[in-house]
Design a protein around this motif. Sequence first.
Motif, PDB file in Angstrom:
ATOM      1  N   LEU A 156      -5.526 -18.474 -25.098  1.00 49.37           N
ATOM      2  CA  LEU A 156      -5.140 -19.710 -24.433  1.00 49.37           C
ATOM      3  C   LEU A 156      -5.347 -20.875 -25.400  1.00 49.37           C
ATOM      4  O   LEU A 156      -6.473 -21.141 -25.818  1.00 49.37           O
ATOM      5  CB  LEU A 156      -5.993 -19.913 -23.183  1.00 49.37           C
ATOM      6  N   PRO A 157      -4.285 -21.581 -25.808  1.00 52.60           N
ATOM      7  CA  PRO A 157      -4.449 -22.660 -26.786  1.00 52.60           C
ATOM      8  C   PRO A 157      -5.155 -23.862 -26.183  1.00 52.60           C
ATOM      9  O   PRO A 157      -5.170 -24.065 -24.961  1.00 52.60           O
ATOM     10  CB  PRO A 157      -3.008 -22.994 -27.180  1.00 52.60           C
ATOM     11  N   ALA A 158      -5.739 -24.676 -27.045  1.00 49.47           N
ATOM     12  CA  ALA A 158      -6.550 -25.805 -26.603  1.00 49.47           C
ATOM     13  C   ALA A 158      -5.770 -26.761 -25.709  1.00 49.47           C
ATOM     14  O   ALA A 158      -6.310 -27.282 -24.726  1.00 49.47           O
ATOM     15  CB  ALA A 158      -7.089 -26.546 -27.827  1.00 49.47           C
ATOM     16  N   SER A 159      -4.508 -27.009 -26.031  1.00 49.35           N
ATOM     17  CA  SER A 159      -3.713 -27.949 -25.228  1.00 49.35           C
ATOM     18  C   SER A 159      -3.552 -27.458 -23.797  1.00 49.35           C
ATOM     19  O   SER A 159      -3.591 -28.251 -22.849  1.00 49.35           O
ATOM     20  CB  SER A 159      -2.334 -28.159 -25.870  1.00 49.35           C
ATOM     21  N   ILE A 160      -3.384 -26.149 -23.623  1.00 47.57           N
ATOM     22  CA  ILE A 160      -3.236 -25.587 -22.277  1.00 47.57           C
ATOM     23  C   ILE A 160      -4.585 -25.512 -21.585  1.00 47.57           C
ATOM     24  O   ILE A 160      -4.692 -25.663 -20.359  1.00 47.57           O
ATOM     25  CB  ILE A 160      -2.563 -24.209 -22.338  1.00 47.57           C
ATOM     26  N   ASP A 161      -5.637 -25.310 -22.348  1.00 48.65           N
ATOM     27  CA  ASP A 161      -6.997 -25.389 -21.825  1.00 48.65           C
ATOM     28  C   ASP A 161      -7.177 -26.730 -21.102  1.00 48.65           C
ATOM     29  O   ASP A 161      -7.671 -26.795 -19.957  1.00 48.65           O
ATOM     30  CB  ASP A 161      -7.978 -25.273 -22.998  1.00 48.65           C
ATOM     31  N   ALA A 162      -6.747 -27.805 -21.739  1.00 46.89           N
ATOM     32  CA  ALA A 162      -6.864 -29.146 -21.158  1.00 46.89           C
ATOM     33  C   ALA A 162      -6.014 -29.287 -19.906  1.00 46.89           C
ATOM     34  O   ALA A 162      -6.420 -29.923 -18.925  1.00 46.89           O
ATOM     35  CB  ALA A 162      -6.461 -30.192 -22.192  1.00 46.89           C
ATOM     36  N   VAL A 163      -4.826 -28.697 -19.918  1.00 44.97           N
ATOM     37  CA  VAL A 163      -3.943 -28.760 -18.740  1.00 44.97           C
ATOM     38  C   VAL A 163      -4.595 -28.095 -17.539  1.00 44.97           C
ATOM     39  O   VAL A 163      -4.589 -28.633 -16.422  1.00 44.97           O
ATOM     40  CB  VAL A 163      -2.584 -28.093 -19.047  1.00 44.97           C
ATOM     41  N   VAL A 164      -5.190 -26.913 -17.759  1.00 48.87           N
ATOM     42  CA  VAL A 164      -5.846 -26.191 -16.669  1.00 48.87           C
ATOM     43  C   VAL A 164      -7.021 -27.009 -16.127  1.00 48.87           C
ATOM     44  O   VAL A 164      -7.216 -27.111 -14.904  1.00 48.87           O
ATOM     45  CB  VAL A 164      -6.310 -24.799 -17.139  1.00 48.87           C
ATOM     46  N   MET A 165      -7.807 -27.601 -17.021  1.00 49.61           N
ATOM     47  CA  MET A 165      -8.917 -28.460 -16.599  1.00 49.61           C
ATOM     48  C   MET A 165      -8.426 -29.587 -15.695  1.00 49.61           C
ATOM     49  O   MET A 165      -8.988 -29.839 -14.613  1.00 49.61           O
ATOM     50  CB  MET A 165      -9.614 -29.072 -17.820  1.00 49.61           C
ATOM     51  N   PHE A 166      -7.374 -30.254 -16.134  1.00 47.78           N
ATOM     52  CA  PHE A 166      -6.887 -31.422 -15.393  1.00 47.78           C
ATOM     53  C   PHE A 166      -6.286 -31.030 -14.050  1.00 47.78           C
ATOM     54  O   PHE A 166      -6.538 -31.693 -13.033  1.00 47.78           O
ATOM     55  CB  PHE A 166      -5.865 -32.195 -16.219  1.00 47.78           C
ATOM     56  N   GLU A 167      -5.487 -29.991 -14.028  1.00 48.62           N
ATOM     57  CA  GLU A 167      -4.835 -29.592 -12.776  1.00 48.62           C
ATOM     58  C   GLU A 167      -5.866 -29.213 -11.718  1.00 48.62           C
ATOM     59  O   GLU A 167      -5.685 -29.499 -10.531  1.00 48.62           O
ATOM     60  CB  GLU A 167      -3.870 -28.431 -13.032  1.00 48.62           C
ATOM     61  N   PHE A 168      -6.945 -28.578 -12.147  1.00 48.47           N
ATOM     62  CA  PHE A 168      -8.008 -28.236 -11.202  1.00 48.47           C
ATOM     63  C   PHE A 168      -8.674 -29.508 -10.675  1.00 48.47           C
ATOM     64  O   PHE A 168      -8.877 -29.668  -9.460  1.00 48.47           O
ATOM     65  CB  PHE A 168      -9.038 -27.340 -11.882  1.00 48.47           C
ATOM     66  N   ALA A 169      -9.008 -30.423 -11.569  1.00 49.18           N
ATOM     67  CA  ALA A 169      -9.661 -31.672 -11.154  1.00 49.18           C
ATOM     68  C   ALA A 169      -8.771 -32.471 -10.207  1.00 49.18           C
ATOM     69  O   ALA A 169      -9.256 -33.056  -9.224  1.00 49.18           O
ATOM     70  CB  ALA A 169     -10.014 -32.506 -12.380  1.00 49.18           C
ATOM     71  N   LYS A 170      -7.487 -32.474 -10.493  1.00 47.32           N
ATOM     72  CA  LYS A 170      -6.548 -33.269  -9.694  1.00 47.32           C
ATOM     73  C   LYS A 170      -6.489 -32.801  -8.241  1.00 47.32           C
ATOM     74  O   LYS A 170      -6.126 -33.577  -7.346  1.00 47.32           O
ATOM     75  CB  LYS A 170      -5.154 -33.202 -10.332  1.00 47.32           C
ATOM     76  N   SER A 171      -6.847 -31.531  -8.005  1.00 47.21           N
ATOM     77  CA  SER A 171      -6.804 -31.002  -6.642  1.00 47.21           C
ATOM     78  C   SER A 171      -8.023 -31.416  -5.818  1.00 47.21           C
ATOM     79  O   SER A 171      -8.082 -31.132  -4.614  1.00 47.21           O
ATOM     80  CB  SER A 171      -6.693 -29.469  -6.673  1.00 47.21           C
ATOM     81  N   LYS A 172      -9.000 -32.085  -6.448  1.00 44.54           N
ATOM     82  CA  LYS A 172     -10.179 -32.558  -5.717  1.00 44.54           C
ATOM     83  C   LYS A 172      -9.783 -33.728  -4.824  1.00 44.54           C
ATOM     84  O   LYS A 172      -9.202 -34.705  -5.292  1.00 44.54           O
ATOM     85  CB  LYS A 172     -11.271 -32.999  -6.696  1.00 44.54           C
ATOM     86  N   PRO A 173     -10.111 -33.669  -3.556  1.00 46.42           N
ATOM     87  CA  PRO A 173      -9.758 -34.768  -2.642  1.00 46.42           C
ATOM     88  C   PRO A 173     -10.364 -36.099  -3.096  1.00 46.42           C
ATOM     89  O   PRO A 173     -11.486 -36.159  -3.597  1.00 46.42           O
ATOM     90  CB  PRO A 173     -10.369 -34.311  -1.308  1.00 46.42           C
ATOM     91  N   ASN A 174      -9.580 -37.157  -2.949  1.00 47.28           N
ATOM     92  CA  ASN A 174     -10.033 -38.533  -3.221  1.00 47.28           C
ATOM     93  C   ASN A 174     -10.470 -38.748  -4.675  1.00 47.28           C
ATOM     94  O   ASN A 174     -11.338 -39.575  -4.956  1.00 47.28           O
ATOM     95  CB  ASN A 174     -11.181 -38.913  -2.286  1.00 47.28           C
ATOM     96  N   LEU A 175      -9.857 -38.027  -5.579  1.00 46.13           N
ATOM     97  CA  LEU A 175     -10.179 -38.204  -6.998  1.00 46.13           C
ATOM     98  C   LEU A 175      -9.533 -39.486  -7.508  1.00 46.13           C
ATOM     99  O   LEU A 175      -8.309 -39.636  -7.476  1.00 46.13           O
ATOM    100  CB  LEU A 175      -9.677 -37.006  -7.811  1.00 46.13           C
ATOM    101  N   LYS A 176     -10.367 -40.425  -7.977  1.00 46.71           N
ATOM    102  CA  LYS A 176      -9.860 -41.693  -8.501  1.00 46.71           C
ATOM    103  C   LYS A 176     -10.491 -42.060  -9.844  1.00 46.71           C
ATOM    104  O   LYS A 176      -9.834 -42.636 -10.697  1.00 46.71           O
ATOM    105  CB  LYS A 176     -10.120 -42.815  -7.496  1.00 46.71           C
ATOM    106  N   ARG A 177     -11.770 -41.733  -9.999  1.00 48.65           N
ATOM    107  CA  ARG A 177     -12.526 -42.138 -11.181  1.00 48.65           C
ATOM    108  C   ARG A 177     -13.006 -40.898 -11.929  1.00 48.65           C
ATOM    109  O   ARG A 177     -13.649 -40.022 -11.351  1.00 48.65           O
ATOM    110  CB  ARG A 177     -13.733 -42.988 -10.771  1.00 48.65           C
TER     111      ARG A 177
END
Length: 397
Positions: A156-177
């Motif tokens: 898994l390349p580093a750029s996709i590593d970052a994508v997976v991290m972000f997509e998971f975080a984005k699914s957290k309710p009320n994520l703003k900060r």
Amino acid sequence: MFCDLSAVVKSFFVAGCLMAGTLGGGLAWAEVGVTATTIKIGAFGPLTGSSSMYGYPINNGAFAVYKDINDQGGINGRKIEIVHEDDGCDPAKARAAVKKLIHSEKVFMVHGGSCSGAVVATRDEYIDNKVPFVVMAAALDRISVPTNRYIFTTMLPASIDAVVMFEFAKSKPNLKRVAIVKHANEWADSRVIGLTKAIKDAGLLLVADVTVEPKATDATSQVLKLKEATPDAIFSILYPGESAIFLRDANKYGLKGPFISTTGTMDLLDLSERSGNAAAAKEFYTVSFMRSPIGDPDVQKYTDVYKKYFPNDKLQTLSFYGMSGAFTIIDALRRAGPDLTREKFIAAMETTKDGNAGPAACKVNLSKDRHQGCLEGTIWGLRDGKIVNIGMTYPKN
């Protein structure tokens, strides 16, 4: 005197001369590293030094797969022969190791490299000498991008590593900060650049961006800055040892997660142990390129293969890093056919479709334009002292 022979007779004559010229040392074969019974593959990794924890476990996972296929009769009548070199996770040493594999050992191809900086230093050797190279575990994108016909990766390349991290975080309710804690080096930057852009594009507020030095033994100041910023989630782009230090101090000073980390911290049990507090790791999530953790029935057959050939090794997530590349290489060697050449192997690699990645969370897909074969991952977490596959959606509980 042979000018008027037919093309057919000429071809037989040339073949006969080639055979006759090598009667003293066996038949001549069309490709370096290939004999009637063997295919020589070079491997390298950090077998000594401070990064040796990434050496034998990772490489042995691939070697177990090769040994298993040899015990099944090999590939098109040939068995894989491994030549193993130490790079010490050092660029100069890695380059010397690869030069030895190519020029002295005369390998057919190379499958190796766990440390991104060391692997980058070897890149020109494969290109200049037209030797196929499959990355063992290093994740830096510039190893395989831009695409070069001799270099492939199933990690898994580093750029996709970052994508997976972000997509998971984005699914957290009320994520703003959100906040980032990271190293200031190329390894971290390869993830931070894409992550920062994704944060901006999603309209989230980056409230803190702090740096931890590699080999740091304290993260108090970083933890206090993050606590003051009150983020809804923290992206952690740190090596395993520093991740444990950060997690220890976060727990000490009451910094709440969730903490979302890279594939570098897949061994959550080790992280929990090194942080000194199992409860501290409860809100720590990590990207994983493996679909299931050790002990899950889904990956048991790969565990069995590893333990069969390396029964005395400690089984850990690192033991599986090199397997996806080994399975992809075996498949391409088989499809390249008995008249094996490097060109035929490359062509087979570039036509890999939904290939077996062993325990990885992806199917391997390669083409002439894309040599990064694995672009899917998942998220792991700790529950009741066990690593579990959380999936790509932030858990409700």
